[in-house]
Design a protein around this motif. Sequence first.
Motif, short mmCIF file in Angstrom:
data_model
loop_
_atom_site.label_atom_id
_atom_site.label_comp_id
_atom_site.label_asym_id
_atom_site.label_seq_id
_atom_site.Cartn_x
_atom_site.Cartn_y
_atom_site.Cartn_z
N ASN A 112 0.84 -1.23 0.17
CA ASN A 112 0.01 0.00 -0.01
C ASN A 112 0.92 1.39 0.08
O ASN A 112 0.62 2.32 0.33
CB ASN A 112 -0.97 -0.22 1.29
CG ASN A 112 -2.27 -1.09 1.11
OD1 ASN A 112 -3.13 -0.66 0.47
ND2 ASN A 112 -2.02 -2.39 1.57
N GLU B 170 -1.30 -0.76 14.08
CA GLU B 170 -1.63 0.54 14.17
C GLU B 170 -1.56 1.15 12.91
O GLU B 170 -2.70 1.70 12.26
CB GLU B 170 -1.42 1.44 15.24
CG GLU B 170 -1.56 1.05 16.80
CD GLU B 170 -3.05 1.41 17.09
OE1 GLU B 170 -3.55 2.60 16.85
OE2 GLU B 170 -3.93 0.52 17.26
N CYS C 162 -1.13 -0.17 9.90
CA CYS C 162 -2.06 -0.85 8.97
C CYS C 162 -3.49 -0.67 9.17
O CYS C 162 -4.32 -0.27 8.07
CB CYS C 162 -1.76 -2.24 9.32
SG CYS C 162 -0.47 -3.13 8.54
N GLU C 163 -3.88 -0.43 10.41
CA GLU C 163 -5.28 -0.19 10.82
C GLU C 163 -5.77 1.41 10.28
O GLU C 163 -6.86 1.36 9.69
CB GLU C 163 -5.74 -0.42 12.14
CG GLU C 163 -5.68 -2.01 12.29
CD GLU C 163 -6.08 -2.20 13.87
OE1 GLU C 163 -5.79 -1.49 14.74
OE2 GLU C 163 -6.39 -3.37 14.01
N VAL C 164 -4.75 2.25 10.55
CA VAL C 164 -5.25 3.72 10.61
C VAL C 164 -5.00 4.04 9.10
O VAL C 164 -6.00 4.82 8.52
CB VAL C 164 -4.38 4.54 11.64
CG1 VAL C 164 -4.55 6.04 11.31
CG2 VAL C 164 -4.86 4.22 13.00
N ILE D 123 -4.03 2.46 6.14
CA ILE D 123 -4.54 1.71 4.83
C ILE D 123 -5.81 0.91 5.09
O ILE D 123 -6.24 0.32 4.20
CB ILE D 123 -3.31 0.67 4.18
CG1 ILE D 123 -3.20 -0.37 5.40
CG2 ILE D 123 -2.27 1.43 4.06
CD1 ILE D 123 -2.19 -1.45 5.03
N ASN D 124 -6.09 1.00 6.29
CA ASN D 124 -7.64 0.61 6.57
C ASN D 124 -7.74 -0.85 6.53
O ASN D 124 -8.54 -1.43 5.91
CB ASN D 124 -8.83 1.19 5.79
CG ASN D 124 -10.40 0.91 6.47
OD1 ASN D 124 -10.24 1.01 7.68
ND2 ASN D 124 -11.26 1.15 5.69
N ASP E 188 -7.88 -4.66 7.62
CA ASP E 188 -8.70 -5.46 8.63
C ASP E 188 -7.88 -6.35 9.16
O ASP E 188 -8.05 -7.75 8.86
CB ASP E 188 -9.89 -6.13 7.91
CG ASP E 188 -10.58 -6.93 8.78
OD1 ASP E 188 -10.98 -6.48 9.85
OD2 ASP E 188 -11.75 -7.71 8.32
#
Length: 122
Positions: A52, A66, A68-70, A72-73, A75
Motif C-alpha cells: 500500500n 496501528e 495498518c489499521e489507521v 490503509i484501513n 482488516d
Amino acid sequence: MKPRNWLDLAQNDIQFCEVMEQQLPQEYAKAGLCFHTQQAIEKLLKGILSANGRAPQCTDIYNLTEICEVFINADIPAGLLEISNTLTAWGNPLAVPEFDKETYDKAKALIAPLTEILNNEI
C-alpha cells in the motif's frame, strides 16, 4: 522491498518454526520459536504496508498494526494488538524471551489471516 519479498521472508520464518516444532523438544526450541514467530508477523505486516505504498522502518508490532489499521484501513485480525508487546520483545535477539505457550498459539493462529491479507494485496 516489494510485498512479494516480504511474503517470501515471512514464509521462511514460518517454515523454520514448523521444522523446529517437529524436530526439537519444546524446551530447546522456545527461543527460536519466539523469535521466528515475531519475525514472520513483522514481515507480513511490513508486506501489507509495502503493498500500500508505505515503508515503515520500525519493528514494533503494535506500531505496525496501528499503521495498518489507521493508514490503509486493513482488516487486521483481532487479538494482534493484545499480544503485540510480547511479540515485539520476542524479536529482540539480544534478550532471552520468556516463552508463553498461549501467546505463541495466538500468534501462530494470526499468521494465516495475515498471509491471506498480504496475498490479496499483491
